[in-house]
Write an enzyme that holds these catalytic residues in place. Structure first.
Site, PDB file in Angstrom:
ATOM      1  N   TYR A   1       1.004  -1.291   0.075  1.00 43.76           N
ATOM      2  CA  TYR A   1      -0.133  -0.059   0.078  1.00 43.76           C
ATOM      3  C   TYR A   1       0.929   1.191   0.062  1.00 43.76           C
ATOM      4  CZ  TYR A   1      -3.076   3.782   1.917  1.00 43.76           C
ATOM      5  OH  TYR A   1      -3.851   5.086   1.955  1.00 43.76           O
TER       6      TYR A   1
ATOM      7  N   GLU B   1      -3.267   7.435  -3.993  1.00 46.27           N
ATOM      8  CA  GLU B   1      -3.433   6.187  -3.436  1.00 46.27           C
ATOM      9  C   GLU B   1      -3.034   5.252  -4.426  1.00 46.27           C
ATOM     10  OE1 GLU B   1      -6.014   5.149   0.392  1.00 46.27           O
ATOM     11  OE2 GLU B   1      -6.860   4.681  -1.337  1.00 46.27           O
TER      12      GLU B   1
END
Lengths: 296, 379
Positions: free
Chosen positions: B101, B189
């Site tokens: 992530y 993101e």
């Protein structure tokens, strides 16, 4: 006394010749604020309404008038630069009313403001008002305020007016009312104001008006529990606001919180902050505090 | 402003972030053609502004172009959390070795862009953050100086052991920072950032949120807005410069200021009603804004009463009164209107309303109680 604004305030208005700036300059002067200068680049040498000298730069205004507070009514794209200009000119208190400033601009401005030792209130805020010295910096309507010993700090604009109006109509005056603004990045937060009210000998009780989103109210509640001896009454707007308006995963990860009303109210409760279920409840809750031996 | 995954992919590709091949389709035929070009198995992904797409059936595997067409036909037009799917993204069904992530957000607390990375990426990243916060590595960046190479490298070392992968990830982290700054983002993101069995590092899914305040001077970004991805009444409100969120109740609310608007909704609930919406007409409210607000609220058949709550500061209450009168002349409002106004030019506002036989209250609690009562009677 009061916090941040008082009889010693010497105010310079950035954007004094603009539509918003000129309207509110008149309102502030009419209320009694000591407006010593205005700034609009290119209009230096003019006089605003025959009373207030206009300068090209804040530095010029400070040199000529010893201004010690600035208020900004500059459009969004130039507002962060105006904040930086005032801090650079040595102004210790800068109040930015402008709404719609890109967050990235504020992210760059804040470290500069801090490096100059200045305090910024706002942006996207109604400013502040000290009724006792007739000092209004910003756009809070003067006629709904009255002098007294309750300090008020709020993230909102018109909701602040609603609460102040209840206070004044019920004979409860205010030491200072501060709107800290609703943007993600602001110069002065709840804790700064709570600390100032706690230290102010002429403030006896504090009203705190928060909203959903972020963790400022939770941090403020923790501060109240540890550092504030004066009674605090609190409100959180947005208890019925829809959940699930969220920003990816990162928003939840960074704060470890969803910033809901329940979470904030629980933090208030744990800190001994009396919770207003309705804006009008501010009156009875402050009355209760007064009966418990605190003067308001 | 939320961007779709396919739009975020375009912005990330523009700064050089490596990604799997893929393209966006509006019809099953287009999806089939993209699948044929890619070759092999593909994944069809619904493009809506909502999380949990997979769980809602909006992400499907297709083993060949024919299946891609079939799956796209299923997904296009379906509704996920109230939003209709108009586009699908078609990407290869890649073999994945690891999922990480990488997130970058404008953080209120530090007042800076903050990187958050974790080698435990994927759909459960929030659970990872809640249960094992030590698995998330954070780094605030001072935007005045930008991201330094050693900072990007340190983040990448938190993700990978293999130095070639570390260097690849560090480069992507620098590129993500550039995309964030260049596009005035509030959030960027990559989740997951994957490695393939042959060791490549690629972005599999991307999310970007643009700071609405940037749109004023970045009309190019405004073009990315997808009106069809919003609740129609919310899109209409935005075009009219109103801040509006549709809810399920029957008391329509028109208020100036977001805080007071939320407090009004709360008070409706307190007195036993259900708000039909959040609506903030903003500071300088022209009569035109009030007309638009009434149009949007009356279009909702669930609304049984309308409540105006105006505390005049910058907002002139006579402007609002003029707007109400003009609107009721323009079109018939079939439900009762309760008006509370106080503050700037209040006397003039009341005169304007009285002239056409309308009245105004000055107390918020009284007005809310009356609106709740009228909505109940009208239901």
């Amino acid at each position: 006394m009061s916090i941040f604004a008082d009889a010693a305030t010497r105010l310079v208005i950035q954007g004094i010749t603009g539509r918003e700036g000129s309207f509110h300059a008149r309102q502030m002067i009419e209320y009694g604020t000591n407006v010593v200068a205005g700034v609009t680049p290119g209009k230096g040498g003019q006089t605003f309404e025959g009373k207030v000298p206009v300068f090209n730069t804040v530095a010029d205004a400070v040199r000529a008038t010893a201004a010690n507070t600035a208020v900004i009514y500059v459009p969004p794209m130039g507002a962060a630069a105006a904040v930086i200009e005032s801090a650079d000119a040595g102004i210790p208190l800068v109040v930015c009313i402008t709404e719609g400033i890109p967050v990235m601009h504020m992210s760059r401005a804040m470290p500069f403001v801090r490096s100059r030792g200045a305090r910024l209130i706002g942006p996207n805020c109604p400013g502040l008002i000290t009724p006792g010295s007739r000092t209004k910096i910003g756009i809070i309507p003067g006629n709904i305020c009255s002098a007294g010993r309750v300090g008020l700090v709020s993230r909102s604009g018109t909701l602040t007016y609603e609460v102040v109006n209840h206070l004044t109509r019920n004979g409860i005056g205010q030491s200072t009312c501060v709107g800290i603004g609703g943007d993600p990045i602001i110069g002065t937060n709840f804790i700064d104001c709570l600390a100032a009210f706690e230290a102010d000998p002429e403030t006896d009780a504090i009203v705190m008006i928060g909203e959903i989103g972020g963790t400022d109210e939770q941090n403020a509640a923790a501060f109240v529990r540890e550092k504030v001896t004066k009674p605090v009454v609190g409100f959180i707007a947005g208890q019925t606001a829809p959940k699930g308006r969220r920003m990816g995963h990162a928003g939840a990860i960074i704060s470890g919180s969803s910033g809901t009303a329940e979470e904030k109210l629980a933090a208030f409760e744990a800190a001994g902050i009396e919770i207003m279920r309705r804006p009008v409840d501010v009156v009875t809750l402050l009355e209760k505090a007064r009966q418990n031996g605190v003067k308001t | 402003m939320n961007l779709h995954e396919y739009q975020a992919r375009t912005l990330l590709k523009a700064v050089g972030i490596p990604m799997f091949d893929g393209d966006v389709a509006s019809t099953p035929t287009e999806a089939e053609a993209i699948a044929r070009r890619i070759g092999g198995s593909v994944v069809i992904k619904a493009q809506v502004h909502s999380g949990g797409r997979g769980k809602a059936g909006g992400v499907k595997l297709a083993r060949n172009p024919g299946e891609a067409a079939d799956e796209a036909a299923q997904i296009l037009g379906m509704t996920i959390k109230g939003l209709t799917v108009h586009k699908v993204l078609v990407v290869p069904a890649a073999e994945i070795a690891t999922e990480s992530y990488v997130g970058l957000i404008m953080d209120r607390e530090t007042q800076r862009p903050v990187f958050m990375v974790s080698s435990a990426g994927g759909v459960d990243i929030e659970e990872v953050a809640a249960k094992t916060p030590e698995k998330i590595v954070r780094l605030p960046v001072d935007p005045t100086y930008g991201l330094y190479p050693h900072q990007a490298l340190s983040l990448a070392f938190a993700l990978y052991r293999d130095f070639a992968q570390v260097k690849a990830a560090a480069k992507m982290i620098e590129q993500l920072y550039r995309a964030f700054i260049d596009n005035g983002a509030a959030l960027a993101e990559i989740n997951p950032l994957v490695t393939t069995p042959d060791g490549r590092v690629l972005a599999l899914d991307a999310k970007i949120v643009i700071d609405d305040n940037e749109l004023f001077w970045r009309p190019d970004l405004g073009l990315l807005r997808d009106d069809s991805a919003e609740e129609p009444s919310e899109a209409a409100a935005r075009r009219a410069n109103l801040s509006f969120i549709k809810l399920d109740g029957n008391v329509g609310c028109v208020v100036n200021g977001a805080g007071l608007a939320m407090a009004t909704m709360d008070l409706v609930k307190y007195y036993g009603g259900e708000p039909a919406n959040f609506l903030d007409i903003g500071g300088s409210s022209s009569p035109e804004k009030v007309i638009n607000a009434l149009k949007i609220i009356t279009a909702d058949p669930h609304v049984k009463a309308i409540l105006f709550n105006i505390f005049g500061g910058i907002t002139r209450t006579d402007d609002v009164a003029n707007g109400i009168v003009a609107a009721t002349r323009q079109f018939k409002v079939k439900v009762p209107i309760v008006i509370r106004l106080t503050g700037t030019n209040e006397a003039e506002a009341i005169r304007i309303l009285n002239e056409v036989g309308m009245t105004a209250l000055s107390d918020m609690d009284e007005a809310v109680q009356r609106a709740v009562q009228l909505a109940r009677e009208g239901a």
